[in-house]
Scaffold this active site. Structure first.
Site, short mmCIF file in Angstrom:
data_model
loop_
_atom_site.label_atom_id
_atom_site.label_comp_id
_atom_site.label_asym_id
_atom_site.label_seq_id
_atom_site.Cartn_x
_atom_site.Cartn_y
_atom_site.Cartn_z
N ASP A 1 2.35 13.90 10.49
CA ASP A 1 3.65 14.03 10.19
C ASP A 1 4.04 13.12 8.98
O ASP A 1 3.99 11.98 9.34
CB ASP A 1 4.58 13.96 11.40
CG ASP A 1 5.99 14.81 11.18
OD1 ASP A 1 6.04 15.43 10.34
OD2 ASP A 1 6.70 14.34 12.04
N GLY B 1 13.16 18.68 11.34
CA GLY B 1 14.58 18.65 11.53
C GLY B 1 15.05 19.51 12.40
O GLY B 1 16.37 19.90 12.37
N ILE C 1 9.75 20.17 16.00
CA ILE C 1 10.65 19.55 16.95
C ILE C 1 10.00 18.38 17.61
O ILE C 1 8.92 18.18 18.41
CB ILE C 1 10.65 20.81 18.12
CG1 ILE C 1 11.38 22.04 17.37
CG2 ILE C 1 11.41 20.46 19.38
CD1 ILE C 1 11.36 23.35 18.32
N ASP C 2 10.83 17.27 17.88
CA ASP C 2 10.57 16.05 18.33
C ASP C 2 11.60 15.69 19.42
O ASP C 2 11.43 15.35 20.30
CB ASP C 2 10.25 15.21 17.15
CG ASP C 2 9.80 13.72 17.60
OD1 ASP C 2 9.56 13.65 19.05
OD2 ASP C 2 9.57 12.91 16.99
#
Ligand code: G3H
Ligand code: 13P
Ligand code: ZN
Ligand code: NA
Length: 325
Positions: A87, A228, A271-272
């Protein structure tokens, strides 16, 4: 073994759904991701950031991801499709080291560079990665907020007139675009939001679907990525705040907007932050209720449960990637 993103992106675009890309930094997150994706029969992208490599060690993360393929089979998922993806790769060297190291996909994030430098860097990564059948994500446009440790001074939407040239000249396999999402748990200031007259709750500004449509018109059928894309679910923020935390005005992208995006060429949604919130909610709640606990398995176990529920919810109700294996 691990797979690249090519086939799953094609299916996702044709089928009007998106592949979940979840960041992981530790064992519990990985267990939760694999449990949720196996139970729902969803392909999944495991993302490792620069920060994750620093925190957890890239050798450990790589073997955890390889172990995840076996773990998915143990859970009854006979043909798992798991991608190990870098990422926000920040240089050719970082991307090369991940390719050499067994990652099946990498992102080169040249979005903060001048256009021609972004093209040159992305092309160089693609030329290297494709020799090993590793897929490459590029990025055009600058998201608001914090990107790894670089804070973008000025965000701007992707310019649709640049995307064909970028995709052609770089040969990248997918393109991350900027249409109003941003990283972290505070995506909009209260000033940027409106208020729902009935509930009094903050309503974030809508995503720029006109920009997405213009991009799709230029590049029909080309895989588009949204970074995001956490929604910052109220339920986790409430648990955190009720158990000693303090996260006022945390706000994300409404799930309805993401659901709409999955119907387009958007085929990967990152998605984090939501996983961080679920983890923290589980830990805080357990710690507060049981001051006598000192075995990390007690509160990390709860955190893992919350994350598993979160990932499964995303897959079934937002991404629509369930039953796609
Ligand atoms: O793009 C940001 C991701 O949420 C990763 O965050 O660099 O803190 O691991 P991180
Ligand atoms: P969130 O902070 O919205 O979860 O975004 C994660 C991301 O884009 C990782 O690359
Ligand atoms: Zn990102
Ligand atoms: Na889609």
């Amino acid at each position: 073994g691990l797979v690249n993103t090519r086939e799953m992106f094609k299916r996702a675009i044709d089928g009007g759904w998106a592949v979940p890309a979840f960041n992981f930094n530790n064992l519990e997150q990985l267990q939760a991701i694999i449990t949720a994706s196996s139970q729902t029969k969803s392909p999944v992208i495991l993302q490792v950031s620069k920060g994750a490599r620093k925190y957890a060690n890239q050798t450990l993360l790589r073997y955890l991801a390889e172990g995840a393929v076996e773990y998915a089979k143990e859970l009854g998922c006979n043909h798992p499709e798991i991608v190990l993806h870098l990422d926000h790769g920040d240089s050719f060297e970082t991307c090369k080291s991940c390719v050499d190291f067994g990652f099946s996909s990498v992102m080169i994030d040249g979005s903060s560079l001048p256009y021609e430098e972004n093209v040159a860097l992305t092309k160089k990564v693609v030329e290297y990665a494709h020799q090993f059948d590793v897929t490459v994500e590029g990025e055009l446009g600058v998201l608001a907020g914090v990107e790894d440790d670089v804070v973008a001074e000025e965000s701007h939407y992707t310019r649709p007139e640049e995307v064909v040239d970028f995709a052609k000249r770089t040969g990248c396999d997918s393109l991350a675009i900027s249409i109003g999402t941003s990283h972290g748990a505070y995506k909009f200031t209260p000033e940027q939001c409106t208020r729902d007259p009935k509930t009094g709750k903050l309503v974030p500004p809508p995503l720029a679907f006109d920009v997405l449509e213009a991009v799709e018109k230029e590049l029909p059928g080309f895989p588009i990525v949204l970074h995001g894309s956490s929604s910052v679910p109220e339920k986790y923020v409430e648990i955190i705040n009720a158990n000693g935390g303090n996260m006022p005005n945390a706000i994300g992208i409404p799930e309805e907007q993401l659901r709409k995006a999955t119907k387009s060429a958007v085929c990967k949604i990152n998605i984090d932050s939501d996983s961080r919130l679920a983890f923290t909610a589980g830990v805080r709640e357990t710690m507060k209720a049981h001051p006598e606990y000192f075995d990390p398995r007690q509160y990390c176990g709860k955190a893992r449960e919350y994350m598993t529920d979160l990932y499964a919810e995303k897959i079934k109700n937002v991404l629509g990637s369930d039953n796609k294996l």
